[in-house]
Design a protein around this motif. Structure first.
Motif, PDB file in Angstrom:
ATOM      1  N   ASP A  33     -58.120  15.017  19.916  1.00  0.00           N
ATOM      2  CA  ASP A  33     -58.637  15.491  18.631  1.00  0.00           C
ATOM      3  C   ASP A  33     -57.763  16.595  18.062  1.00  0.00           C
ATOM      4  OD1 ASP A  33     -60.673  13.707  18.775  1.00  0.00           O
ATOM      5  OD2 ASP A  33     -62.179  15.130  19.475  1.00  0.00           O
ATOM      6  N   ASP A  81     -62.374  23.538  17.584  1.00  0.00           N
ATOM      7  CA  ASP A  81     -63.801  23.332  17.356  1.00  0.00           C
ATOM      8  C   ASP A  81     -64.526  24.666  17.348  1.00  0.00           C
ATOM      9  OD1 ASP A  81     -63.906  20.498  17.176  1.00  0.00           O
ATOM     10  OD2 ASP A  81     -63.583  20.381  19.338  1.00  0.00           O
ATOM     11  N   ARG A  84     -70.595  25.782  19.236  1.00  0.00           N
ATOM     12  CA  ARG A  84     -71.814  25.082  18.842  1.00  0.00           C
ATOM     13  C   ARG A  84     -73.036  25.855  19.320  1.00  0.00           C
ATOM     14  NH1 ARG A  84     -70.371  18.726  20.078  1.00  0.00           N
ATOM     15  NH2 ARG A  84     -68.436  18.657  18.840  1.00  0.00           N
TER      16      ARG A  84
END
Length: 361
Positions: A33, A81, A84
């Motif tokens: 990614d 990222d 989260r």
């Protein structure tokens, strides 16, 4: 008439950022990614349209726009990222440390070692959490390894001598690892077992009938893996000398022979010493006391037990002897040498570390 969209506005990427993006792409084991996002930014910097990039990289134009915005707002750091949200930790560091200290430094009441259930009851932490903590720190209180450090005053010299024969064998000479596997039991199960089948393991009764014992004398040729074997009802000095005579007949008369043996009493009797005195081509090398693992023939004995004897059933010692001879014939038909890889220095250092730990306990 097809409506023209807004002209593509190239993304400005500094030379330093471009170099960093190329470095990420060059990683052989980079995260997929992360590398895709770097390709998106480099393509935008080269003036390629979002739709063309999305089609070429197998993604969507929305995703391309997302990473463009992230790069504009945060630079290369924006391509990672974001953290989260998730359930907050319920197990505090103090409780984790308590679990670790207990399992390493204490014993439970009424048991020799901690189990997940016992630890959970004592510290008030769910069993699944105990399992995760132990797994994360590599703790396995249900297992225990055996050891014994050699107290041989000549340990270092003997290790160097034996390992030297394995790793740098002498020219025009044979290196044989000699030992006996004594008291091999001829065991027969009290009832027939069931064979392996789909969805079912093979079975055998837990009890057995003893039908006598035999002893296997073996000499492993380090270079080829072949084994000279002899089966005897007992393992005294006279049986050992008989086996030495068998070795003497089996090896070429013009070669020197180096024998690696442990310190078993039958290997050092006066009769055995006289046998070697009369045959100067034989050179004996004893492993250190409590270090029979240095003898490669033990590896052959282990294979014999695990692959042949352990699940066998024998109605008599004669039946057992015949079975072992068959295994020896099969082994010698396609022998493979056991390769010794650990150096003498590595062994000596490992033993020194173990001894040092014991002193500090």
């Amino acid at each position: 008439m097809r409506k023209k969209g807004r002209p593509v506005k190239g993304l400005i990427v500094s030379a330093a950022d471009r170099e960093e993006l190329m470095r990420v792409l060059a990683k052989r084991k980079g995260v997929g990614d992360e590398q895709m996002r770097c390709r998106v930014i480099l393509a935008l910097a080269d003036g390629e349209s979002s739709n063309a990039i999305a089609e070429r990289l197998g993604t969507t134009s929305t995703t391309v726009s997302k990473w463009r915005r992230r790069f504009v707002d945060h630079g290369i750091a924006g391509l990672s990222d974001a953290p989260r949200s998730g359930r907050p930790r319920t197990l505090l560091d103090d409780k984790i440390q308590d679990v670790l200290d207990r399992v390493r430094q204490t014993k439970p009441a009424g048991a020799t070692h901690w189990s997940v259930r016992l630890m959970s009851e004592v510290v008030g932490v769910p069993k699944t959490a105990i399992q995760r903590i132990w797994s994360a720190f590599g703790l396995k209180p249900h297992l225990e390894s055996t050891f014994k450090l050699s107290t041989d005053p000549n340990f270092i010299d003997k290790v160097r001598g034996v390992v030297g024969l394995y790793m740098s064998p002498p020219q025009r000479a044979l290196v044989l690892c000699v030992d006996e596997k004594s008291q091999i039991q001829a065991l027969n199960r009290t009832q027939p077992g069931l064979p392996l089948d789909f969805g079912y393991t093979a079975t055998r009764t837990h009890d057995y009938k003893r039908n006598g014992t035999t002893s296997l004398f073996a000499a492993l040729d380090v270079a080829t893996g072949k084994v000279i074997g002899a089966l005897k009802p007992r393992h005294r000095a006279e049986e050992f000398i008989s086996f030495l005579n068998a070795i003497d007949k089996a090896v070429p008369a013009d070669l020197d022979v180096h024998l690696i043996m442990d310190n078993y009493g039958t290997h050092k009797t006066e009769a055995v010493r006289n046998w070697f005195t009369k045959r100067p081509r034989y050179h004996v090398h004893f492993t250190p006391t409590s270090a029979s693992w240095l003898n490669l023939v033990e590896r052959f004995f282990s294979a014999l037990t695990e692959n042949w004897i352990k699940r066998g059933a024998h109605v008599s010692t004669s039946d057992l002897n015949q079975s072992i001879r068959h295994y020896l014939d099969q082994h010698n038909a396609n022998p493979k040498p056991f390769i010794w890889r650990k150096s003498a220095d590595a062994i000596i250092e490992a033993v020194a570390r173990a001894a040092g730990k014991l002193i500090t306990i």
